[in-house]
Design a protein around this motif. Structure first.
Motif, mmCIF file in Angstrom:
data_model
loop_
_atom_site.group_PDB
_atom_site.id
_atom_site.type_symbol
_atom_site.label_atom_id
_atom_site.label_comp_id
_atom_site.label_asym_id
_atom_site.label_seq_id
_atom_site.Cartn_x
_atom_site.Cartn_y
_atom_site.Cartn_z
ATOM 1 N N PHE A 1 7.977 -5.420 -2.485
ATOM 2 C CA PHE A 1 7.078 -6.136 -2.208
ATOM 3 C C PHE A 1 5.532 -5.167 -2.068
ATOM 4 O O PHE A 1 4.596 -5.991 -2.313
ATOM 5 C CB PHE A 1 7.312 -6.637 -0.647
ATOM 6 C CG PHE A 1 6.156 -7.465 -0.062
ATOM 7 C CD1 PHE A 1 5.941 -8.894 -0.573
ATOM 8 C CD2 PHE A 1 5.474 -7.096 0.756
ATOM 9 C CE1 PHE A 1 5.015 -9.723 -0.148
ATOM 10 C CE2 PHE A 1 4.196 -8.058 1.507
ATOM 11 C CZ PHE A 1 4.026 -9.232 0.902
ATOM 12 N N SER A 2 5.723 -4.033 -1.105
ATOM 13 C CA SER A 2 4.431 -3.484 -1.103
ATOM 14 C C SER A 2 4.069 -2.975 -2.431
ATOM 15 O O SER A 2 2.736 -2.856 -2.967
ATOM 16 C CB SER A 2 4.589 -2.382 -0.187
ATOM 17 O OG SER A 2 5.183 -2.565 0.915
ATOM 18 N N LEU B 164 -0.325 -3.333 -6.882
ATOM 19 C CA LEU B 164 -0.689 -3.657 -8.236
ATOM 20 C C LEU B 164 -1.608 -4.933 -8.227
ATOM 21 O O LEU B 164 -2.637 -5.196 -8.842
ATOM 22 C CB LEU B 164 0.936 -4.266 -9.119
ATOM 23 C CG LEU B 164 1.326 -2.955 -9.479
ATOM 24 C CD1 LEU B 164 2.779 -3.653 -10.227
ATOM 25 C CD2 LEU B 164 0.918 -2.033 -10.605
ATOM 26 N N PHE B 165 -1.066 -6.178 -7.612
ATOM 27 C CA PHE B 165 -2.156 -7.256 -7.369
ATOM 28 C C PHE B 165 -3.215 -7.117 -6.802
ATOM 29 O O PHE B 165 -4.335 -7.402 -7.387
ATOM 30 C CB PHE B 165 -1.276 -8.212 -6.458
ATOM 31 C CG PHE B 165 -2.104 -9.512 -6.294
ATOM 32 C CD1 PHE B 165 -1.862 -10.597 -7.474
ATOM 33 C CD2 PHE B 165 -2.722 -9.886 -5.343
ATOM 34 C CE1 PHE B 165 -2.545 -11.675 -7.065
ATOM 35 C CE2 PHE B 165 -3.342 -10.913 -4.978
ATOM 36 C CZ PHE B 165 -3.341 -11.935 -6.200
ATOM 37 N N GLN B 166 -3.411 -6.148 -5.618
ATOM 38 C CA GLN B 166 -4.790 -6.099 -5.156
ATOM 39 C C GLN B 166 -5.554 -5.187 -6.106
ATOM 40 O O GLN B 166 -6.911 -5.477 -6.038
ATOM 41 C CB GLN B 166 -4.465 -5.331 -3.691
ATOM 42 C CG GLN B 166 -3.845 -6.224 -2.860
ATOM 43 C CD GLN B 166 -3.176 -5.519 -1.879
ATOM 44 O OE1 GLN B 166 -2.858 -4.131 -1.821
ATOM 45 N NE2 GLN B 166 -2.676 -6.455 -0.812
ATOM 46 N N HIS C 277 -10.732 -7.329 -11.809
ATOM 47 C CA HIS C 277 -10.766 -8.639 -12.501
ATOM 48 C C HIS C 277 -11.717 -9.964 -11.809
ATOM 49 O O HIS C 277 -11.608 -10.914 -11.976
ATOM 50 C CB HIS C 277 -9.309 -9.205 -12.687
ATOM 51 C CG HIS C 277 -8.700 -8.313 -14.051
ATOM 52 N ND1 HIS C 277 -8.986 -8.282 -15.149
ATOM 53 C CD2 HIS C 277 -7.746 -7.511 -13.831
ATOM 54 C CE1 HIS C 277 -8.367 -7.699 -15.881
ATOM 55 N NE2 HIS C 277 -7.479 -7.061 -15.126
ATOM 56 N N GLY C 278 -12.325 -9.422 -10.875
ATOM 57 C CA GLY C 278 -13.215 -10.425 -10.103
ATOM 58 C C GLY C 278 -12.489 -11.043 -8.895
ATOM 59 O O GLY C 278 -13.261 -12.108 -8.352
ATOM 60 N N GLY C 279 -11.255 -11.117 -8.785
ATOM 61 C CA GLY C 279 -10.489 -11.709 -7.595
ATOM 62 C C GLY C 279 -11.064 -11.258 -6.187
ATOM 63 O O GLY C 279 -10.920 -12.152 -5.365
ATOM 64 N N GLU C 280 -11.387 -10.144 -6.204
ATOM 65 C CA GLU C 280 -11.612 -9.513 -4.841
ATOM 66 C C GLU C 280 -13.103 -8.642 -4.963
ATOM 67 O O GLU C 280 -13.118 -7.903 -5.522
ATOM 68 C CB GLU C 280 -10.709 -8.700 -4.313
ATOM 69 C CG GLU C 280 -10.726 -8.144 -2.799
ATOM 70 C CD GLU C 280 -11.108 -9.039 -1.813
ATOM 71 O OE1 GLU C 280 -12.068 -9.505 -1.442
ATOM 72 O OE2 GLU C 280 -9.996 -9.724 -1.424
ATOM 73 N N ALA D 243 -10.301 -5.786 0.759
ATOM 74 C CA ALA D 243 -9.586 -4.838 -0.278
ATOM 75 C C ALA D 243 -8.833 -3.742 0.450
ATOM 76 O O ALA D 243 -7.783 -3.380 0.076
ATOM 77 C CB ALA D 243 -10.425 -4.625 -1.549
ATOM 78 N N THR D 244 -9.674 -3.120 1.399
ATOM 79 C CA THR D 244 -9.154 -1.829 1.930
ATOM 80 C C THR D 244 -8.094 -2.201 2.966
ATOM 81 O O THR D 244 -7.192 -1.583 2.862
ATOM 82 C CB THR D 244 -10.254 -1.253 2.837
ATOM 83 O OG1 THR D 244 -11.428 -0.830 1.778
ATOM 84 C CG2 THR D 244 -9.949 0.070 3.745
ATOM 85 N N ILE D 245 -8.230 -3.401 3.640
ATOM 86 C CA ILE D 245 -7.223 -3.937 4.407
ATOM 87 C C ILE D 245 -5.866 -4.074 3.822
ATOM 88 O O ILE D 245 -4.770 -3.636 4.408
ATOM 89 C CB ILE D 245 -7.708 -4.895 5.216
ATOM 90 C CG1 ILE D 245 -8.704 -4.622 6.449
ATOM 91 C CG2 ILE D 245 -6.303 -5.783 6.132
ATOM 92 C CD1 ILE D 245 -8.344 -3.532 7.359
ATOM 93 N N GLY D 246 -6.056 -4.785 2.773
ATOM 94 C CA GLY D 246 -4.838 -5.117 1.964
ATOM 95 C C GLY D 246 -4.000 -3.948 1.441
ATOM 96 O O GLY D 246 -2.854 -3.630 1.443
ATOM 97 N N LEU D 247 -4.667 -2.891 0.915
ATOM 98 C CA LEU D 247 -4.188 -1.707 0.197
ATOM 99 C C LEU D 247 -3.608 -0.838 1.537
ATOM 100 O O LEU D 247 -2.596 -0.315 1.409
ATOM 101 C CB LEU D 247 -5.102 -0.717 -0.395
ATOM 102 C CG LEU D 247 -5.752 -1.236 -1.646
ATOM 103 C CD1 LEU D 247 -6.838 -0.488 -2.276
ATOM 104 C CD2 LEU D 247 -4.570 -1.259 -2.763
ATOM 105 N N TYR D 248 -4.370 -0.829 2.653
ATOM 106 C CA TYR D 248 -3.869 -0.103 3.761
ATOM 107 C C TYR D 248 -2.485 -0.474 4.274
ATOM 108 O O TYR D 248 -1.569 0.112 4.660
ATOM 109 C CB TYR D 248 -4.919 0.043 5.059
ATOM 110 C CG TYR D 248 -4.375 0.468 6.108
ATOM 111 C CD1 TYR D 248 -4.671 1.976 6.423
ATOM 112 C CD2 TYR D 248 -3.742 -0.282 7.166
ATOM 113 C CE1 TYR D 248 -3.916 2.502 7.281
ATOM 114 C CE2 TYR D 248 -3.166 0.486 8.141
ATOM 115 C CZ TYR D 248 -3.273 1.893 8.506
ATOM 116 O OH TYR D 248 -2.816 2.454 9.600
ATOM 117 N N VAL D 249 -2.418 -1.769 4.546
ATOM 118 C CA VAL D 249 -1.081 -2.705 4.923
ATOM 119 C C VAL D 249 0.008 -2.164 4.050
ATOM 120 O O VAL D 249 0.944 -1.970 4.140
ATOM 121 C CB VAL D 249 -1.326 -4.004 5.060
ATOM 122 C CG1 VAL D 249 -0.309 -4.680 5.469
ATOM 123 C CG2 VAL D 249 -2.371 -4.141 6.306
#
Length: 222
Positions: A173-174, A179-181, A187-190, A196-202
Motif C-alpha cells: 500500500f505504501s 508511486l501515485f503521489q 502530472h499536475g494532480g498535486e 505532497a510532503t504529508i502524503g510522502l511522509y505518511v
C-alpha cells in the motif's frame, strides 16, 4: 506559428511549476524527517510509553485535517511539523521496544535501509519514466479500507498470522502511494507542496513500521 509558441511557453511554464513543487516537497520532507527523528530520539531517551490507540488516531487525523485546511498559509507549515513531530513521538516507544531485542539494532537499521531503497527506487522510476500512475487510485482506496478493517479486527481478536498479512499489505500500500503521489506532482494532480510532503511522509512512516514488523517477525527466535 503563434499557437505553437503558446504551447511551447505553456509547457515550459508547467515544467517550472513542477520543478518548484518537487524542490519544495523534497526540501520540506527532508526537514520533517529530521525533526521527526529528533522527536523520536527524545521520546526514546525519556522512555515514554506508547499512547493509547485512540489518542494516536485522534492526534494523527486531527492534525492531518488541520494541516489540509491550512495548507495554503504559513500555519500549514507549522501544522506539518506538529503532525510529523507527533508521529515521531509515537515512533520512539516502538524503537525502544525493538532495541530491547537481541538483534533490535540490526532490525531497525535494516528497516531504515530498505525504506530508503524503496523510496528512492520508486521515486526515481516515476521521475525518469514520467509514467502516469493515476490508475492506482482505485487500488489505494480499496487498500485503505481493507487494511483499516484488518487492523480493527486484529485489534479486538488477535488472529494468528493476521499481523503478518497487515504488515505485508502496508508495504504494498505504501509503495503504491509513493508511486501515485510522485506521479501526481509531475502530472499536475498535486500543486500544494505541503500536502505532497504529508502524503510522502505518511507513506514512508508506514513503510518503515511495516518493514520493521516483518523483519521482527521473521527474525524472531520464537
Amino acid at each position: 506559428m503563434h499557437e505553437h509558441e503558446y504551447q511551447l511557453n505553456h509547457a515550459q511554464a508547467e515544467q517550472q511549476v513542477v520543478s518548484k513543487v518537487l524542490r519544495n516537497t523534497y526540501g520540506l520532507l527532508a526537514m520533517t524527517l529530521a525533526f521527526s527523528g529528533l522527536v523520536a530520539y527524545l521520546a526514546m531517551q525519556m522512555k515514554v510509553a506508547y499512547p493509547n490507540i485512540f489518542v494516536v488516531l485522534i492526534g494523527f487525523y486531527g492534525l492531518f485535517f488541520l494541516t489540509a485546511k491550512l495548507r495554503d498559509s504559513g500555519w500549514g507549515l507549522l501544522c506539518t511539523f506538529a503532525l510529523t513531530g507527533f508521529m515521531g513521538y509515537t515512533l520512539g516507544p516502538v524503537l525502544n521496544m525493538y532495541l530491547g531485542l537481541a538483534n533490535g539494532g540490526e532490525l531497525i537499521a535494516s528497516a531504515m535501509g530498505m525504506t530508503a531503497l524503496v523510496f528512492f527506487g520508486l521515486s526515481a522510476y516515476v521521475l525518469t519514466t514520467r509514467k502516469d500512475m493515476s490508475f492506482l487510485s482505485g487500488f489505494i482506496t480499496a487498500g485503505f479500507f481493507v487494511l483499516l478493517g484488518a487492523v480493527l479486527v486484529n485489534l479486538f481478536f488477535q488472529i494468528n498470522g493476521l499481523q503478518l498479512a497487515i504488515s505485508a499489505g502496508f508495504v504494498l500500500f505504501s509503495s503504491a502511494c509513493i508511486l501515485f503521489q510522485t506521479s501526481a506532482i509531475i502530472h499536475g494532480g498535486e500543486r500544494n507542496y505541503i500536502m505532497a510532503t504529508i502524503g510522502l511522509y505518511v507513506s514512508l512512516y508506514n513503510l518503515f513500521i511495516s518493514l520493521l514488523q516483518l523483519l521482527g517477525i521473521f527474525g524472531s527466535d520464537d
